[in-house]
Design an enzyme around this catalytic site. Structure first.
Site, short mmCIF file in Angstrom:
data_model
loop_
_atom_site.label_atom_id
_atom_site.label_comp_id
_atom_site.label_asym_id
_atom_site.label_seq_id
_atom_site.Cartn_x
_atom_site.Cartn_y
_atom_site.Cartn_z
N CYS A 64 0.84 -1.20 0.00
CA CYS A 64 0.00 0.00 0.00
C CYS A 64 0.87 1.25 0.00
CB CYS A 64 -0.93 -0.01 1.21
SG CYS A 64 -1.98 1.44 1.33
N CYS A 111 -0.45 4.00 2.37
CA CYS A 111 -0.20 3.71 3.78
C CYS A 111 1.25 3.96 4.17
CB CYS A 111 -0.52 2.24 4.09
SG CYS A 111 -2.15 1.69 3.60
N ASP A 112 2.18 3.53 3.33
CA ASP A 112 3.58 3.45 3.74
C ASP A 112 4.53 4.34 2.95
OD1 ASP A 112 2.82 1.49 5.56
OD2 ASP A 112 3.08 -0.12 4.10
#
Length: 310
Positions: A135, A138-139
């Protein structure tokens, strides 16, 4: 097989969507059972750091999951680690059959999630959270000013590459075919970015690194002697997700990709069954959208139960 139990709602899936639904139902005075087959908290448990959840500046996935589980337990939620095999219609609701028991309920919320499709490389799983991610949203911030690789050729892969190009020094976009499956306007946008390098046709052959990702070895699928080594700190695998909805395909309508067909109201094609989180048709799969789905599905089910005087 254990004795049959009765609940207002059985929630299948103990990730953010399922546990948020439990939270809202419990606060509404409903009797709730959450069934999870692997780990409470879902995929986020494997994340070493969450920085995009409102009011929480920084927390590990495990800490976040522990807090969420404890919150519903404190409200009286029943939880169990079992695998659901089948859901059956009954005269007054549903029977959820697991590998260990059968549970009766007036309503059901499906929050089974979707698992990321992995590359299947030997040390891939061990490096999740240490350079391997599924992701970019997300990261991606953890790789600011670094070099990363994105693997995939669809819209998600190219959108991830665009997102990361605003953060990272260099983005390598790796695809096994010469042509991308993404929308043409997205492909055009990627080609205009100076720090995105397209590497086609190549497939990931080996992730290099010990405790953290240090590089990625690629191989030409048409010529195994043609290899390429990238020095990268991060690898974003975006080759699709696999919804886990096979056991309910006889009850609710699925879309072409196997996700449960439902809009923002989280209502499925079957009365009394609602859906929340990554297992439903949706554009964005994040903690925040999973929590939102859980709340929406729970309140929709409350209305359904109240109309039936449950």
């Amino acid at each position: 097989m254990s004795a049959t139990h009765a609940y207002d709602c059985v929630i299948i899936g103990g990730g953010t969507a399922g546990l948020t639904a439990a939270l809202y139902l419990l606060r509404a005075g409903k009797r709730v059972l959450v069934i999870e087959k692997q780990v409470f908290g879902g995929q986020i448990v494997s994340s070493d750091c969450i920085e995009n959840f409102p009011t929480i500046a920084r927390i590990s996935g495990m800490e976040y999951a522990d807090l969420l589980v404890q919150q519903v337990l404190d409200l009286g939620c029943d939880v169990t680690m079992e695998e659901v095999m089948e859901i059956r219609d009954t005269q007054d609701g549903f029977e959820t059959r697991t590998d260990s028991g059968t549970y009766r309920s007036a309503g059901v919320i499906l929050a089974t999630g979707a698992k990321h499709r992995a590359l299947g490389l030997p040390n891939e799983r061990e490096l999740v959270g240490n350079g391997v991610s599924y992701c970019a949203v997300c990261d991606g911030a953890f790789f600011r000013d670094r070099k990363v690789a994105v693997i995939g050729g669809g819209n998600t892969a190219l959108q991830s590459a665009l997102f990361l190009s605003d953060l990272c020094e260099q983005v390598y976009l790796v695809h096994r075919r010469a042509q991308f499956r993404a929308h043409q306007h997205t492909v055009d946008a990627v080609r205009k970015r100076d720090n995105i390098q397209l590497l086609t046709p190549y497939v990931a052959h080996c992730i290099q690194g010990g405790e953290r990702v240090q590089g990625l070895e690629l191989v030409d699928p048409q010529d195994a002697t043609n290899t390429l080594r990238l020095s990268v700190d991060g690898i974003f695998v975006t080759i699709g997700q696999i919804p886990q909805n096979e056991f309910v395909q006889h009850l609710v309508r699925l879309d072409e990709q196997g996700y449960i067909a439902a809009g923002e109201n989280c209502v499925t094609s079957h009365p009394g069954i609602y859906v929340a989180g990554d297992c439903r048709s949706k554009q964005l799969r994040q903690l925040t959208t999973a929590a939102a789905d859980g709340a929406v599905a729970a309140m929709a089910l409350c209305d359904y139960l109240n109309a039936r005087n449950v």
